[in-house]
Write an enzyme that holds these catalytic residues in place. Structure first.
Site, PDB file in Angstrom:
ATOM      1  N   GLY A   1       0.814  -1.206   0.000  1.00 17.12           N
ATOM      2  CA  GLY A   1       0.000   0.000   0.000  1.00 17.12           C
ATOM      3  C   GLY A   1       0.847   1.254   0.000  1.00 17.12           C
TER       4      GLY A   1
ATOM      5  N   SER B   1      -4.761 -12.794  -4.470  1.00 15.43           N
ATOM      6  CA  SER B   1      -3.550 -13.532  -4.133  1.00 15.43           C
ATOM      7  C   SER B   1      -3.508 -14.822  -4.932  1.00 15.43           C
ATOM      8  CB  SER B   1      -3.524 -13.856  -2.637  1.00 15.43           C
ATOM      9  OG  SER B   1      -2.543 -14.824  -2.325  1.00 15.43           O
TER      10      SER B   1
ATOM     11  N   TYR C   1      -7.571 -17.703   4.601  1.00 12.74           N
ATOM     12  CA  TYR C   1      -6.932 -16.644   3.808  1.00 12.74           C
ATOM     13  C   TYR C   1      -7.289 -16.809   2.332  1.00 12.74           C
ATOM     14  CZ  TYR C   1      -3.265 -13.757   1.713  1.00 12.74           C
ATOM     15  OH  TYR C   1      -2.586 -12.815   0.977  1.00 12.74           O
TER      16      TYR C   1
END
Length: 327
Positions: free
Chosen positions: A27, A151, A177
């Site tokens: 970020g 991801s 996840y």
């Protein structure tokens, strides 16, 4: 897009960007590059001290950067609403929303302030809610883009567990996840479909960083998973001792797919971008591999409806468009 770097990035002068989880890692690198290209950038995070430090670091590189920090805790729907309300009072349009912030693989099940499993709530539901809150401003943006961070983990046996989205039974860290990142990719494709249907005028895209040497990766390695995570869902743990030095790329390189999706005129509607080297761990930016399940439109529509119910968000059917939206 061969060997695309920030040197190829078009000027972002006059464009306004919001980046979640922007005080470090991917970020921060995204904010740094966009500020350098002339964008006005709002960095968000949970820690004002880290926010102030990030602003100082960016200004040391780009002295005239038009940047500011605002607090946004992705593990709290109330914090998301408060941020969105402040932002809407201050701005009438938004050009780039980068849904970047997240957590990876806490070894024991944890929950957000609203009772969601931490990864599903923070990585996905928070961004679903934030995008819904900011939709009226995005529809007034100039060629507005929403970029969601997914991801490689979405491909490794990940699934949307509608019977137990919050992992109240048999919690598995990396499987949870993977679910959150699969949800982000399905959200990307469904958002583009709904934008096209309702005339919102958005480009909805996704990116993944490969294996980038960030605190998220390091924390995931250190935390590991439980024994049930061995196999497809535990691939990160398997390589944890040697992955950073052999396979991982820098955070700045890991941010390139996000920056390409956020700025390139060649980025496609509903495009998904990542590194194109060995197993997409690192390398030049290109089109990333999408697991077949991520394109299941019926499942995506179901996930959207469930997400609306869980977050209390109701997306506007047809926001009022202006000429600015297509400028």
């Amino acid at each position: 897009m061969k060997n695309w770097t920030i040197r190829e990035m078009a000027s972002q002068q006059g464009r306004l960007a919001v980046i979640t989880g922007a005080t470090g890692g991917l970020g921060y690198e995204t904010a740094l590059a966009l500020a350098g290209a002339g964008a006005r950038v709002v960095l968000t995070g949970r820690n004002p001290s880290k926010g102030a430090a990030a602003l100082q670091r960016i200004r040391a590189v780009h002295a005239g950067a038009d940047i500011r920090y605002d607090t946004l805790d992705l593990a709290s729907l109330a914090s998301i609403q408060d941020f969105a309300e402040r932002f809407k009072r201050q701005h009438d349009a938004l050009d780039i929303l980068v849904n970047n912030g997240g957590v990876m693989a806490p070894p024991t099940r944890r929950v957000t302030a609203d009772g969601f499993e931490l990864q599903f709530g923070t990585n996905y539901l928070s961004h679903f809610a934030l995008t819904a809150q900011l939709l009226p401003l995005l529809t007034q943006g100039r060629r507005a883009r929403v970029v969601n961070l997914s991801s490689m983990a979405h491909r490794f046996g990940a699934a949307i567990h509608f019977d137990d989205l919050n992992w109240q039974h048999g919690y598995r860290a990396f499987a949870a996840y993977g679910q959150s990142k699969l949800a982000m990719l399905m959200f990307t494709f469904e958002l583009q479909r709904r934008s096209d249907e309702h005339g919102w005028g958005l480009l909805s895209l996704a990116a993944h960083p490969g294996l980038a040497a960030t605190a998220l990766l390091q924390n995931g390695q250190r935390l590991g998973g439980n024994s049930k995570d061995k196999g497809k869902a535990g691939w990160i743990e398997t390589f944890s001792s040697w992955m950073p030095s052999v396979l991982a790329q820098s955070a700045s390189d890991g941010a390139l797919p996000t920056l390409y999706a956020a700025t390139s005129p060649d980025a496609a509607r509903a495009g998904y971008y990542g590194p194109t080297g060995f197993m997409e761990f690192k390398g030049p930016v290109g089109e990333a591999t999408v697991a077949p399940g991520a394109r299941d439109q019926a499942m995506a529509a179901k996930l959207w409806a469930v997400s609306e119910s869980l977050t209390g968000m109701r997306w506007a059917a047809a926001p009022v468009m202006t000429e600015r939206s297509f400028a």
